[in-house]
Design a protein around this motif. Structure first.
Motif, PDB file in Angstrom:
ATOM      1  N   ILE A   1      25.859  57.596 -32.684  1.00 34.60           N
ATOM      2  CA  ILE A   1      24.588  58.029 -32.531  1.00 34.60           C
ATOM      3  C   ILE A   1      24.788  59.728 -32.386  1.00 34.60           C
ATOM      4  CG2 ILE A   1      22.246  58.338 -31.609  1.00 34.60           C
ATOM      5  CD1 ILE A   1      22.021  55.457 -31.613  1.00 34.60           C
ATOM      6  N   LEU A   2      25.700  59.646 -31.367  1.00 32.38           N
ATOM      7  CA  LEU A   2      25.951  61.323 -31.050  1.00 32.38           C
ATOM      8  C   LEU A   2      26.561  61.896 -32.032  1.00 32.38           C
ATOM      9  CD1 LEU A   2      25.281  63.324 -28.849  1.00 32.38           C
ATOM     10  CD2 LEU A   2      27.349  62.580 -27.588  1.00 32.38           C
ATOM     11  N   ALA A   3      27.684  61.264 -32.630  1.00 31.19           N
ATOM     12  CA  ALA A   3      28.419  61.770 -33.666  1.00 31.19           C
ATOM     13  C   ALA A   3      27.848  62.010 -34.911  1.00 31.19           C
ATOM     14  CB  ALA A   3      29.844  60.831 -33.947  1.00 31.19           C
ATOM     15  N   GLU A   4      26.801  61.029 -35.230  1.00 33.67           N
ATOM     16  CA  GLU A   4      26.288  61.380 -36.482  1.00 33.67           C
ATOM     17  C   GLU A   4      25.220  62.596 -36.347  1.00 33.67           C
ATOM     18  OE1 GLU A   4      22.816  61.591 -38.638  1.00 33.67           O
ATOM     19  OE2 GLU A   4      22.537  60.714 -36.734  1.00 33.67           O
ATOM     20  N   ALA A   5      24.429  62.678 -35.100  1.00 33.91           N
ATOM     21  CA  ALA A   5      23.743  63.885 -34.943  1.00 33.91           C
ATOM     22  C   ALA A   5      24.481  65.260 -34.862  1.00 33.91           C
ATOM     23  CB  ALA A   5      23.023  63.718 -33.605  1.00 33.91           C
ATOM     24  N   SER A   6      25.915  65.173 -34.253  1.00 31.19           N
ATOM     25  CA  SER A   6      26.776  66.378 -34.305  1.00 31.19           C
ATOM     26  C   SER A   6      26.814  66.475 -35.981  1.00 31.19           C
ATOM     27  CB  SER A   6      28.033  66.084 -33.725  1.00 31.19           C
ATOM     28  OG  SER A   6      27.563  65.834 -32.348  1.00 31.19           O
ATOM     29  N   LEU A   7      27.520  65.481 -36.560  1.00 31.71           N
ATOM     30  CA  LEU A   7      27.663  65.872 -38.032  1.00 31.71           C
ATOM     31  C   LEU A   7      26.553  66.417 -38.906  1.00 31.71           C
ATOM     32  CD1 LEU A   7      30.038  62.809 -38.701  1.00 31.71           C
ATOM     33  CD2 LEU A   7      30.506  65.343 -38.397  1.00 31.71           C
ATOM     34  N   SER A   8      25.389  65.754 -38.442  1.00 28.51           N
ATOM     35  CA  SER A   8      24.179  66.275 -39.272  1.00 28.51           C
ATOM     36  C   SER A   8      24.007  67.767 -38.994  1.00 28.51           C
ATOM     37  CB  SER A   8      23.019  65.080 -39.119  1.00 28.51           C
ATOM     38  OG  SER A   8      23.273  64.086 -39.685  1.00 28.51           O
ATOM     39  N   TYR A   9      24.061  68.053 -37.732  1.00 30.39           N
ATOM     40  CA  TYR A   9      23.734  69.459 -37.257  1.00 30.39           C
ATOM     41  C   TYR A   9      24.708  70.242 -38.013  1.00 30.39           C
ATOM     42  CZ  TYR A   9      23.772  73.520 -34.004  1.00 30.39           C
ATOM     43  OH  TYR A   9      23.550  74.686 -33.371  1.00 30.39           O
ATOM     44  N   LEU A  10      25.979  70.007 -38.283  1.00 26.83           N
ATOM     45  CA  LEU A  10      26.877  70.757 -38.918  1.00 26.83           C
ATOM     46  C   LEU A  10      26.593  70.711 -40.503  1.00 26.83           C
ATOM     47  CD1 LEU A  10      30.036  70.038 -37.058  1.00 26.83           C
ATOM     48  CD2 LEU A  10      28.612  72.154 -37.054  1.00 26.83           C
TER      49      LEU A  10
ATOM     50  N   LYS B   1      19.898  67.157 -37.725  1.00 23.31           N
ATOM     51  CA  LYS B   1      19.482  68.257 -38.624  1.00 23.31           C
ATOM     52  C   LYS B   1      18.164  69.014 -38.100  1.00 23.31           C
ATOM     53  CE  LYS B   1      19.569  70.253 -42.830  1.00 23.31           C
ATOM     54  NZ  LYS B   1      18.599  71.366 -42.388  1.00 23.31           N
ATOM     55  N   MET B   2      17.335  68.148 -37.476  1.00 25.06           N
ATOM     56  CA  MET B   2      16.073  68.654 -36.704  1.00 25.06           C
ATOM     57  C   MET B   2      16.703  69.788 -35.672  1.00 25.06           C
ATOM     58  SD  MET B   2      13.783  65.328 -36.015  1.00 25.06           S
ATOM     59  CE  MET B   2      12.341  66.198 -35.288  1.00 25.06           C
ATOM     60  N   LEU B   3      17.638  69.512 -34.880  1.00 29.41           N
ATOM     61  CA  LEU B   3      18.102  70.579 -33.949  1.00 29.41           C
ATOM     62  C   LEU B   3      18.775  71.951 -34.707  1.00 29.41           C
ATOM     63  CD1 LEU B   3      20.031  68.302 -31.381  1.00 29.41           C
ATOM     64  CD2 LEU B   3      18.210  69.962 -31.125  1.00 29.41           C
ATOM     65  N   HIS B   4      19.398  71.734 -35.958  1.00 34.04           N
ATOM     66  CA  HIS B   4      19.816  72.538 -36.749  1.00 34.04           C
ATOM     67  C   HIS B   4      18.807  73.646 -37.238  1.00 34.04           C
ATOM     68  CE1 HIS B   4      21.056  74.633 -40.578  1.00 34.04           C
ATOM     69  NE2 HIS B   4      22.482  75.111 -39.773  1.00 34.04           N
ATOM     70  N   ASP B   5      17.566  73.006 -37.690  1.00 37.84           N
ATOM     71  CA  ASP B   5      16.590  73.767 -38.263  1.00 37.84           C
ATOM     72  C   ASP B   5      15.761  74.578 -37.061  1.00 37.84           C
ATOM     73  OD1 ASP B   5      17.218  72.748 -40.872  1.00 37.84           O
ATOM     74  OD2 ASP B   5      15.682  71.167 -40.789  1.00 37.84           O
ATOM     75  N   ALA B   6      15.650  74.073 -35.860  1.00 38.28           N
ATOM     76  CA  ALA B   6      15.084  74.335 -34.889  1.00 38.28           C
ATOM     77  C   ALA B   6      15.694  75.661 -34.375  1.00 38.28           C
ATOM     78  CB  ALA B   6      15.046  73.564 -33.736  1.00 38.28           C
TER      79      ALA B   6
ATOM     80  N   ILE C   1      13.783  71.105 -28.106  1.00 41.63           N
ATOM     81  CA  ILE C   1      13.600  70.290 -26.932  1.00 41.63           C
ATOM     82  C   ILE C   1      13.425  68.927 -27.187  1.00 41.63           C
ATOM     83  CG2 ILE C   1      12.602  70.156 -24.596  1.00 41.63           C
ATOM     84  CD1 ILE C   1      12.048  73.253 -24.568  1.00 41.63           C
ATOM     85  N   ILE C   2      12.552  68.748 -28.147  1.00 42.64           N
ATOM     86  CA  ILE C   2      12.080  67.315 -28.460  1.00 42.64           C
ATOM     87  C   ILE C   2      13.069  66.546 -29.233  1.00 42.64           C
ATOM     88  CG2 ILE C   2      10.559  65.763 -29.650  1.00 42.64           C
ATOM     89  CD1 ILE C   2       8.439  68.165 -29.130  1.00 42.64           C
ATOM     90  N   PRO C   3      13.803  66.705 -30.270  1.00 41.24           N
ATOM     91  CA  PRO C   3      14.836  65.872 -30.672  1.00 41.24           C
ATOM     92  C   PRO C   3      16.033  66.048 -29.859  1.00 41.24           C
ATOM     93  CG  PRO C   3      14.469  68.039 -31.959  1.00 41.24           C
ATOM     94  CD  PRO C   3      13.555  68.081 -30.838  1.00 41.24           C
ATOM     95  N   GLY C   4      16.466  67.185 -29.062  1.00 39.92           N
ATOM     96  CA  GLY C   4      17.674  67.052 -28.051  1.00 39.92           C
ATOM     97  C   GLY C   4      17.491  66.149 -27.162  1.00 39.92           C
ATOM     98  N   ALA C   5      16.078  66.014 -26.453  1.00 39.12           N
ATOM     99  CA  ALA C   5      15.777  64.937 -25.253  1.00 39.12           C
ATOM    100  C   ALA C   5      15.910  63.667 -25.860  1.00 39.12           C
ATOM    101  CB  ALA C   5      14.215  65.456 -24.788  1.00 39.12           C
ATOM    102  N   THR C   6      15.117  63.515 -27.164  1.00 40.31           N
ATOM    103  CA  THR C   6      15.393  62.123 -27.920  1.00 40.31           C
ATOM    104  C   THR C   6      16.978  61.608 -27.957  1.00 40.31           C
ATOM    105  OG1 THR C   6      13.382  62.807 -29.055  1.00 40.31           O
ATOM    106  CG2 THR C   6      14.657  60.648 -29.845  1.00 40.31           C
ATOM    107  N   ILE C   7      17.868  62.465 -28.412  1.00 43.34           N
ATOM    108  CA  ILE C   7      19.285  62.078 -28.510  1.00 43.34           C
ATOM    109  C   ILE C   7      19.525  61.602 -27.077  1.00 43.34           C
ATOM    110  CG2 ILE C   7      21.418  63.050 -29.050  1.00 43.34           C
ATOM    111  CD1 ILE C   7      20.088  64.912 -31.121  1.00 43.34           C
ATOM    112  N   ALA C   8      19.279  62.597 -26.066  1.00 48.10           N
ATOM    113  CA  ALA C   8      20.018  62.335 -24.725  1.00 48.10           C
ATOM    114  C   ALA C   8      19.359  61.108 -23.928  1.00 48.10           C
ATOM    115  CB  ALA C   8      19.279  63.469 -23.817  1.00 48.10           C
ATOM    116  N   LEU C   9      18.072  60.836 -24.329  1.00 44.54           N
ATOM    117  CA  LEU C   9      17.656  59.507 -23.784  1.00 44.54           C
ATOM    118  C   LEU C   9      18.172  58.404 -24.546  1.00 44.54           C
ATOM    119  CD1 LEU C   9      14.051  60.763 -23.233  1.00 44.54           C
ATOM    120  CD2 LEU C   9      15.464  60.148 -21.315  1.00 44.54           C
ATOM    121  N   SER C  10      18.329  58.419 -25.793  1.00 43.57           N
ATOM    122  CA  SER C  10      18.808  57.214 -26.609  1.00 43.57           C
ATOM    123  C   SER C  10      20.197  56.786 -26.156  1.00 43.57           C
ATOM    124  CB  SER C  10      18.923  57.647 -27.997  1.00 43.57           C
ATOM    125  OG  SER C  10      17.812  57.707 -28.544  1.00 43.57           O
TER     126      SER C  10
END
Length: 271
Positions: A200-209, A222-227, A239-248
């Motif tokens: 999940i963390l790797a997918e979020a990282s790749l989507s951010y890039l 992608k939400m983090l990238h746009d924010a 903060i909200i998507p970042g916290a969601t990733i961290a909690l997951s």
């Protein structure tokens, strides 16, 4: 199980993640692809519980569908890693010798290319997309599961009951299926849970890039990238998507640690 604080918290966080993903199949507060320019940058509150982004899309809806996409990617990645890595690890432990040596070097080669670097290489050839991201993360997890399976299986192969089975005429394949695999199932379950969090963390990282899930499909990365462009205007968008990733990721890691404690009789005895 519920007396184990880490497992209980991990199960709660993971359960909320799964519930949010399942609920997105039948209901979201707003359509995730609905662009409402007049409603852009709304603060949390009212009909938009967590506000809206720069396109006026509802943040809660994006998080819910993003959870579904993250779980789908994680499940496929773990399935791919186990489907290849577990048989390779079992074969290496059962045969030993040059087969074990060659398979060990192959997994070392896989570890030389982390998922992010593999994604860069694959997307340079095939272009960005979720399939290529899954392939990159899945290849890395093949090496992870192969190494974990090999180490756990080798320990079982040295046990007396396995030697007794061999002495009674059972072949390596039969011993592996009947005796070795059931005795390492707990180890593989724990590793799958922890690897799921890493996926999940790797997918979020790749989507951010820009290499993972592509728009208009929602993704936490992608939400983090746009924010990042609007951090001073609306910090909550990051903060909200970042916290969601961290909690997951925290929930899955706690769940994995709790399963390790509960499935290991030596650790269970100390509790």
């Amino acid at each position: 199980m519920m007396r184990h604080a880490g497992f209980a918290l991990g199960a709660l966080l993971t359960g909320l993640l799964v519930l949010m993903a399942l609920l997105s199949f039948v209901w979201t507060p707003f359509p995730v692809e609905e662009v409402r320019i007049a409603a852009r940058f709304r603060p949390p509150g009212g009909e938009n519980w967590l506000g809206t982004d720069h396109f006026g899309r509802d943040i809660v809806s994006l998080l819910m569908v993003g959870a579904r996409n993250s779980i789908a990617v994680g499940a496929v990645v773990i399935g791919l890693g186990m489907a290849v890595g577990v048989p390779v690890g079992l074969l290496a432990a059962a045969r030993g010798g040059w087969i074990d040596e060659w398979l060990g070097r192959a997994t070392d080669l896989v570890f030389a290319f982390p998922a992010i670097l593999s994604a860069f290489l694959i997307t340079a050839l095939l272009g960005p997309g979720v399939v290529n991201a899954i392939l990159a993360i899945g290849i890395f997890n093949m090496g992870v599961f192969a190494r974990v399976t090999r180490g756990a299986a080798q320990a079982v192969w040295r046990r007396e009951f396995v030697r007794a089975a061999l002495a009674l005429g059972r072949g390596p394949f039969s011993v592996t299926v009947v005796h070795v695999l059931p005795n390492i199932a707990g180890v593989l379950t724990v590793q799958a849970t922890i690897s799921f969090a890493a996926a999940i963390l790797a997918e979020a990282s790749l989507s951010y890039l820009g290499l993972g899930i592509q728009p208009p499909a929602p993704s936490w990365g992608k939400m983090l990238h746009d924010a990042q462009t609007f951090m001073l205007l609306r910090p909550s968008l990051a903060i909200i998507p970042g916290a969601t990733i961290a909690l997951s990721v925290l929930g899955l890691n706690l769940l994995g640690d709790g399963l390790r404690d509960l499935l290991d009789p030596r650790l269970r005895a100390r509790r």
